[in-house]
Design a protein around this motif. Structure first.
Motif, PDB file in Angstrom:
ATOM      1  N   TRP A  96       0.817  -1.210   0.000  1.00  0.00           N
ATOM      2  CA  TRP A  96       0.000   0.000   0.000  1.00  0.00           C
ATOM      3  C   TRP A  96       0.853   1.263   0.000  1.00  0.00           C
ATOM      4  O   TRP A  96       0.463   2.297  -0.551  1.00  0.00           O
ATOM      5  N   LEU A  97       2.059   1.184   0.578  1.00  0.00           N
ATOM      6  CA  LEU A  97       2.938   2.346   0.637  1.00  0.00           C
ATOM      7  C   LEU A  97       3.439   2.714  -0.755  1.00  0.00           C
ATOM      8  O   LEU A  97       3.477   3.893  -1.131  1.00  0.00           O
ATOM      9  N   ALA A  98       3.814   1.695  -1.537  1.00  0.00           N
ATOM     10  CA  ALA A  98       4.289   1.940  -2.894  1.00  0.00           C
ATOM     11  C   ALA A  98       3.167   2.458  -3.777  1.00  0.00           C
ATOM     12  O   ALA A  98       3.331   3.446  -4.500  1.00  0.00           O
ATOM     13  N   VAL A  99       2.020   1.786  -3.719  1.00  0.00           N
ATOM     14  CA  VAL A  99       0.888   2.194  -4.563  1.00  0.00           C
ATOM     15  C   VAL A  99       0.403   3.588  -4.172  1.00  0.00           C
ATOM     16  O   VAL A  99       0.116   4.439  -5.029  1.00  0.00           O
ATOM     17  N   PHE A 125       2.013  10.901  -6.266  1.00  0.00           N
ATOM     18  CA  PHE A 125       2.866  11.605  -7.224  1.00  0.00           C
ATOM     19  C   PHE A 125       2.081  11.990  -8.480  1.00  0.00           C
ATOM     20  O   PHE A 125       2.186  13.121  -8.964  1.00  0.00           O
ATOM     21  N   ILE A 126       1.310  11.041  -9.004  1.00  0.00           N
ATOM     22  CA  ILE A 126       0.547  11.319 -10.220  1.00  0.00           C
ATOM     23  C   ILE A 126      -0.431  12.466  -9.992  1.00  0.00           C
ATOM     24  O   ILE A 126      -0.557  13.382 -10.812  1.00  0.00           O
ATOM     25  N   ALA A 127      -1.134  12.430  -8.842  1.00  0.00           N
ATOM     26  CA  ALA A 127      -2.085  13.494  -8.533  1.00  0.00           C
ATOM     27  C   ALA A 127      -1.373  14.832  -8.366  1.00  0.00           C
ATOM     28  O   ALA A 127      -1.829  15.865  -8.880  1.00  0.00           O
ATOM     29  N   GLY A 128      -0.225  14.831  -7.657  1.00  0.00           N
ATOM     30  CA  GLY A 128       0.509  16.064  -7.450  1.00  0.00           C
ATOM     31  C   GLY A 128       1.039  16.653  -8.742  1.00  0.00           C
ATOM     32  O   GLY A 128       0.953  17.863  -8.975  1.00  0.00           O
ATOM     33  N   PHE A 129       1.584  15.801  -9.598  1.00  0.00           N
ATOM     34  CA  PHE A 129       2.104  16.275 -10.876  1.00  0.00           C
ATOM     35  C   PHE A 129       0.994  16.877 -11.732  1.00  0.00           C
ATOM     36  O   PHE A 129       1.142  17.948 -12.311  1.00  0.00           O
ATOM     37  N   ALA A 130      -0.126  16.169 -11.818  1.00  0.00           N
ATOM     38  CA  ALA A 130      -1.239  16.652 -12.640  1.00  0.00           C
ATOM     39  C   ALA A 130      -1.836  17.935 -12.088  1.00  0.00           C
ATOM     40  O   ALA A 130      -2.381  18.754 -12.845  1.00  0.00           O
ATOM     41  N   LEU A 131      -1.728  18.145 -10.770  1.00  0.00           N
ATOM     42  CA  LEU A 131      -2.314  19.327 -10.157  1.00  0.00           C
ATOM     43  C   LEU A 131      -1.539  20.598 -10.470  1.00  0.00           C
ATOM     44  O   LEU A 131      -2.129  21.679 -10.561  1.00  0.00           O
ATOM     45  N   GLY A 132      -0.227  20.493 -10.631  1.00  0.00           N
ATOM     46  CA  GLY A 132       0.556  21.703 -10.818  1.00  0.00           C
ATOM     47  C   GLY A 132       1.615  21.639 -11.891  1.00  0.00           C
ATOM     48  O   GLY A 132       1.530  22.314 -12.908  1.00  0.00           O
ATOM     49  N   TRP A 133       2.627  20.807 -11.673  1.00  0.00           N
ATOM     50  CA  TRP A 133       3.769  20.820 -12.573  1.00  0.00           C
ATOM     51  C   TRP A 133       3.494  20.193 -13.936  1.00  0.00           C
ATOM     52  O   TRP A 133       4.312  20.333 -14.846  1.00  0.00           O
ATOM     53  N   GLY A 134       2.356  19.513 -14.096  1.00  0.00           N
ATOM     54  CA  GLY A 134       1.977  19.040 -15.425  1.00  0.00           C
ATOM     55  C   GLY A 134       1.494  20.172 -16.313  1.00  0.00           C
ATOM     56  O   GLY A 134       2.113  20.522 -17.327  1.00  0.00           O
ATOM     57  N   PRO A 135       0.361  20.828 -15.949  1.00  0.00           N
ATOM     58  CA  PRO A 135      -0.209  21.844 -16.836  1.00  0.00           C
ATOM     59  C   PRO A 135       0.304  23.266 -16.627  1.00  0.00           C
ATOM     60  O   PRO A 135       0.377  24.044 -17.591  1.00  0.00           O
ATOM     61  N   THR A 136       0.669  23.639 -15.392  1.00  0.00           N
ATOM     62  CA  THR A 136       0.900  25.049 -15.078  1.00  0.00           C
ATOM     63  C   THR A 136       2.115  25.669 -15.767  1.00  0.00           C
ATOM     64  O   THR A 136       2.037  26.817 -16.220  1.00  0.00           O
ATOM     65  N   PRO A 137       3.266  24.988 -15.845  1.00  0.00           N
ATOM     66  CA  PRO A 137       4.417  25.636 -16.493  1.00  0.00           C
ATOM     67  C   PRO A 137       4.138  26.102 -17.914  1.00  0.00           C
ATOM     68  O   PRO A 137       4.661  27.137 -18.340  1.00  0.00           O
TER      69      PRO A 137
END
Length: 447
Positions: A339-342, A348-360
Motif C-alpha cells: 500500500w505504501l508503494a501504490v 505523485f501522479i495526482a501532485g504532478f497533474a495538479l501543478g507541474w503538469g499543466p501550469t508551467p
C-alpha cells in the motif's frame, strides 16, 4: 518519474528465467516496427489536436477582443470564459472516456473523439455569437479529455517493451508541439482560419485510424483471439509469432487486470489536471506549483522509504528491485508495505497533474514578451525534453550507483528545490494582464 511511462502493477512478480528471456528476445528480434510507428503516429494526432485546442485561445482572444462585430466581440470577462470553458469539457471528457474506452474499445474511442474536435472547431468557424464560441470550446475540450485518457492506453497496449517508453513519451511531446503550432499559425492566420487549421489534425486522425487495428489486449479481453492475432501480425510484422504474444497476454490476464490499472492512472491524471485548470484562476499559478512540488517531494521520499524497508541490497535493475521487494514482503507477511508503494505512486501522479503538469506551459505563455515569445517558448520546450532525456537515460545508472532508495530520495530533494525556486523566483500571474506581467519584469509595475 514520467507520468506517461508504461503503467504496470508495482509488485507483480515479473522475474523471468533465462529461458523466458531468451524466448522473449528471440521474439522481439523478429519484430518489425514500421507499422507500429504508423499506428502510434495516427494515435498521437489526438494529443496534437489537444495542443491546438490549448494554444488556440492565446492568438484568438486578442482578435476577438478587437473585432467589430458586437455579437462576437469579447469583453475581458467573456474572454476569460472563452479561454477557460474548455476545461469543463475536458473534465467531462475524462469521465466519459473512461466509460466508452471499455465499451467500444480504444480504436473506436479515438475515432469518436475526433468528431467533437471537428464539430467544435466548425462551430467556432461559423460562430455568430458568444454562445457558439463557448459551445465550440466545450466540444473541443470534451474531445481533449477523451484523447488524454485513450491515447496513452492505445500506445501502451500496441507497443512492445523495447519501444514503449519512446512511444509513450511522444504523447506529451505532441501536446506541446500542438500548442506551439497554434501560436505560430496564429501569427499568420486570423481566428477563423486558425480554427480551420486546428481542425486538420483531428480530421487526419479520424482518417488514419480507420486503417489501424484495435489493440490486441482489448480484443483478447473480448474473447476475439483471431482478431488479436491479426492485429499483432499488423503491428509486429509477418515474421513475428503472434500466437506466442497472444498466449503471454492471456497468461497475464489470469493474474491481473492491467487495463483497469492503466485507466485508473490515466483518469487520475485527467481529473487532477481538470481540477488544476478549474481552480488556477482562483488559487493562482504559484500556489499550485508549490502545492504540486510539495506533494511530489513527499511522494518521492515515501517511495524511497518503501525501497529502503523492502530492498536489503543493491540490484542491477528496476525489475530486480521490484521482484526482490515482492519476495521480501512474501517472506514477512505481517509487514505488508504494498500500500505504501501504490499510495506514493498515486500521490505523485495526482501532485504532478495538479501543478507541474499543466501550469508551467501556461506560465511560459504569460511571462515572455510578445517579441520573444516564440523563441522563449521553444527554449522552454527544449529544456523540458532535454531534462526528460537526462532523467530517462541516467535513471538505471543512478539505481546502480546510489540504490533505488537513494535515487528516489534524490528526486525528492530536486522537488524540494523546485518548491524553493518557485517561492523565491516565480511571479504570480493570476488576475494580471500580459501588459502588467511585462511591467513587473521591467520594474515599472504599480498596483
Amino acid at each position: 518519474m514520467d507520468v506517461y511511462e508504461e503503467t504496470r502493477p508495482l509488485l507483480v512478480n515479473d522475474e523471468q528465467t533465462d529461458e523466458d528471456r531468451s524466448e522473449q528476445e528471440s521474439y522481439l528480434d523478429k519484430v518489425k516496427n514500421g507499422k507500429l510507428y504508423i499506428a502510434t503516429f495516427a494515435a498521437v494526432l489526438g494529443p496534437l489536436s489537444f495542443g491546438f485546442v490549448l494554444g488556440y485561445s492565446s492568438p484568438a482572444i486578442p482578435e476577438l477582443r478587437k473585432i467589430q462585430d458586437p455579437g462576437l466581440q469579447l469583453s475581458a470577462d467573456e474572454a476569460s470564459w472563452f479561454g477557460s470553458v474548455v476545461t469543463i469539457g475536458a473534465a467531462l471528457g475524462g469521465l466519459f472516456g473512461g466509460w466508452i474506452v471499455e465499451r467500444i474499445g480504444r480504436k473506436l474511442s479515438l475515432m469518436f473523439c475526433a468528431l467533437p474536435f471537428i464539430c467544435g472547431f466548425t462551430i467556432i468557424i461559423a460562430a455568430q455569437n458568444h454562445w457558439m464560441l463557448y459551445g465550440g470550446r466545450v466540444l473541443t475540450g470534451l474531445a481533449s479529455g477523451v484523447t488524454s485518457l485513450v491515447v496513452p492506453l492505445y500506445i501502451s497496449e500496441t507497443a512492445h517493451e523495447r519501444v514503449r517508453g519512446a512511444m509513450g513519451s511522444s504523447v506529451q511531446l505532441m501536446v506541446v508541439i500542438g500548442i506551439m503550432g497554434a501560436y505560430i499559425t496564429g501569427l499568420f492566420l486570423d481566428w477563423r482560419w486558425l480554427a480551420i487549421a486546428s481542425s486538420i489534425p483531428p480530421t487526419l486522425m479520424l482518417v488514419f485510424m480507420c486503417f489501424m487495428p484495435e489493440t490486441p489486449r482489448f480484443l483478447l479481453s473480448q474473447g476475439k483471439r483471431r482478431e488479436a492475432e491479426e492485429a499483432l501480425h499488423f503491428l509486429r510484422g509477418p515474421d513475428a509469432p503472434a500466437e506466442w504474444e497472444c498466449a503471454r497476454i492471456e497468461e497475464a490476464y489470469k493474474n491481473e487486470n492491467s487495463d483497469q490499472a492503466t485507466i485508473i492512472v490515466a483518469a487520475t491524471q485527467v481529473v487532477f489536471t481538470a481540477i488544476a485548470a478549474a481552480i488556477m484562476d482562483k488559487a493562482g499559478r504559484k500556489v499550485l506549483l508549490i502545492l504540486s512540488g510539495v506533494t511530489m517531494c513527499v511522494s518521492e521520499a515515501v517511495f524511497g522509504v518503501y525501497f529502503h524497508l523492502t530492498v536489503k541490497h543493491n540490484n542491477s535493475s528496476l525489475t530486480s528491485v521490484l521482484a526482490d521487494a515482492q519476495g521480501s514482503l512474501a517472506e514477512q507477511p505481517p509487514i505488508d508495505l504494498a500500500w505504501l508503494a501504490v499510495g506514493s505512486m498515486g500521490l505523485f501522479i495526482a501532485g504532478f497533474a495538479l501543478g507541474w503538469g499543466p501550469t508551467p506551459w501556461l506560465v511560459m505563455s504569460e511571462i515572455f514578451p510578445t517579441r520573444v515569445r516564440g523563441l522563449g517558448s521553444a527554449l522552454c520546450v527544449l529544456a523540458n525534453w532535454t531534462c526528460a532525456f537526462c532523467v530517462t537515460k541516467t535513471f538505471q545508472n543512478l539505481m546502480d550507483a546510489i540504490t533505488s532508495a537513494g535515487t528516489f530520495w534524490m528526486f525528492s530533494g530536486l522537488c524540494a528545490l523546485s518548491v524553493i525556486f518557485t517561492a523565491v523566483f516565480v511571479p504570480e500571474t493570476k488576475g494580471k494582464t500580459l501588459e502588467e506581467i511585462q511591467a513587473r519584469f521591467k520594474g515599472t509595475y504599480r498596483r
